[in-house]
Design a protein around this motif. Structure first.
Motif, short mmCIF file in Angstrom:
data_model
loop_
_atom_site.label_atom_id
_atom_site.label_comp_id
_atom_site.label_asym_id
_atom_site.label_seq_id
_atom_site.Cartn_x
_atom_site.Cartn_y
_atom_site.Cartn_z
N TYR A 32 -40.49 89.68 70.22
CA TYR A 32 -39.27 90.39 70.50
C TYR A 32 -39.07 90.23 72.01
O TYR A 32 -40.00 90.40 72.78
N TYR A 36 -34.69 93.51 81.54
CA TYR A 36 -34.42 94.77 82.21
C TYR A 36 -34.00 94.48 83.64
O TYR A 36 -34.40 93.48 84.24
N LEU A 44 -36.25 100.98 85.79
CA LEU A 44 -35.69 99.84 85.06
C LEU A 44 -34.63 100.30 84.09
O LEU A 44 -34.71 101.38 83.50
N TRP A 102 -48.07 97.46 69.42
CA TRP A 102 -47.08 96.70 70.17
C TRP A 102 -47.22 97.05 71.63
O TRP A 102 -47.76 98.09 71.98
N TYR B 33 -44.16 106.94 78.21
CA TYR B 33 -45.03 105.89 78.73
C TYR B 33 -45.27 106.10 80.23
O TYR B 33 -44.41 106.63 80.93
N LEU B 45 -48.86 98.60 81.47
CA LEU B 45 -48.89 99.87 80.73
C LEU B 45 -50.23 100.56 80.95
O LEU B 45 -51.30 99.97 80.73
N TYR B 48 -49.59 105.60 76.86
CA TYR B 48 -48.37 106.03 76.21
C TYR B 48 -48.69 107.09 75.17
O TYR B 48 -49.86 107.25 74.77
N GLY B 58 -53.22 102.09 77.32
CA GLY B 58 -52.65 100.77 77.54
C GLY B 58 -53.70 99.86 78.15
O GLY B 58 -54.89 100.19 78.19
N GLY B 98 -42.07 101.60 68.87
CA GLY B 98 -41.80 100.43 68.07
C GLY B 98 -41.06 99.41 68.89
O GLY B 98 -40.45 99.72 69.91
N ILE B 99 -41.07 98.20 68.41
CA ILE B 99 -40.56 97.11 69.23
C ILE B 99 -39.06 97.17 69.46
O ILE B 99 -38.56 96.64 70.43
N SER B 100 -38.34 97.79 68.59
CA SER B 100 -36.89 97.73 68.72
C SER B 100 -36.30 98.88 69.52
O SER B 100 -35.10 98.94 69.74
N TYR B 101 -37.15 99.81 69.94
CA TYR B 101 -36.63 100.98 70.65
C TYR B 101 -36.55 100.71 72.14
O TYR B 101 -37.55 100.40 72.79
N GLU B 102 -35.35 100.86 72.67
CA GLU B 102 -35.12 100.67 74.08
C GLU B 102 -35.84 101.75 74.89
O GLU B 102 -35.83 102.92 74.50
N GLN B 103 -36.42 101.36 76.00
CA GLN B 103 -37.10 102.32 76.86
C GLN B 103 -36.19 102.69 78.04
O GLN B 103 -35.53 101.83 78.62
N PHE B 105 -36.17 104.45 81.82
CA PHE B 105 -37.14 104.62 82.90
C PHE B 105 -36.69 105.66 83.92
O PHE B 105 -35.50 105.82 84.20
#
Lengths: 116, 114
Positions: A32, A36, A44, A102, B33, B45, B48, B58, B98-103, B105
């Motif tokens: 994936y 950013y 970010l 992940w 995180y 990392l 988290y 991490g 999960g991989i699809s969740y935007e972080q 900051f």
């Protein structure tokens, strides 16, 4: 070992120019990809992401990125930059593993400077 | 909308000192995180937390402790500051893990160890 390489530490362009910020990764499985942006003194901000489908994805503020499996790349582009685009840009890769764990793996960043 | 607040903005410590950094978010996000950012390098990392009362290490967890006191807050402790250490610590949050969740900051805490 998964790696994310941003070959250009600094890119300088003039306002109105087009720009491409390069990102190459090394990982053999499904991944994936995301970009950013970090303005000076700030955290970010997410720009765009890709997992599957159309290899060209559109992000905010006119940014787009193109995935290439053959080149292991996910370069970021903008057709006409503005001075406010000056920032550090980070490419990130998330390997998709069966364990469900992940982690975002970040490149070292590219400092984009837009001259007036 | 929401915001992530990190305190303090600047932290100066002495070698061997135990230092605590705090992070608060009002997104009502489950996952938080802590990253370390060194000059010229990408983010790494440290810890988290998928949800309240959860803690996951991490790649860079050695030398740090973390605590998820409640859903909205996540603290990081440098257990023994290293001399001449300089880095920015970034807190982030996302709706889920999960991989699809935007972080999202925070602005960071800049640490300098004398």
């Amino acid at each position: 070992t998964q790696t994310v390489s941003q070959s250009d530490a600094h890119v300088t362009v003039f306002e109105g120019d087009s720009v491409e910020l390069r990102c190459n990764y090394s990982y053999g499985g499904s991944i994936y990809l995301s970009w950013y942006i970090q303005h000076h003194g700030h955290g970010l901000q997410f720009l765009l992401k890709y997992y599957s489908g159309n290899p060209v994805v559109q992000g905010v503020n006119g940014f787009e990125a193109e995935f290439s499996k053959s080149d292991s790349s996910f370069h970021l582009r903008k057709a006409s930059v503005h001075w406010s685009d000056s920032a550090v840009y980070f490419c990130a890769v998330t390997p998709i593993v069966s364990s469900g764990s992940w982690q975002l793996i970040f490149g070292s960043g590219t400092q984009l400077t837009v001259m007036p | 909308g929401g915001i992530i607040t990190q305190t303090p903005k600047f932290l100066i410590g002495q070698e061997g000192q135990k230092l605590t950094l705090k992070c608060q978010q009002n997104f009502n996000h489950d996952t938080m995180y802590w990253y370390r950012q060194d000059s010229g390098k990408g983010l790494r990392l440290i810890y988290y937390s998928i949800t309240e009362n959860d803690l996951q290490k991490g790649d860079l967890s050695e030398g740090y402790d973390a605590s998820r006191e409640k859903k909205s807050s996540f603290s990081l402790t440098v257990t023994s500051a290293q001399k001449n250490e300089m880095a920015v610590f970034l807190c982030a949050s996302s709706i889920g893990a999960g991989i699809s969740y935007e972080q999202y900051f925070g602005p960071g805490t800049r640490l300098t160890v004398l």
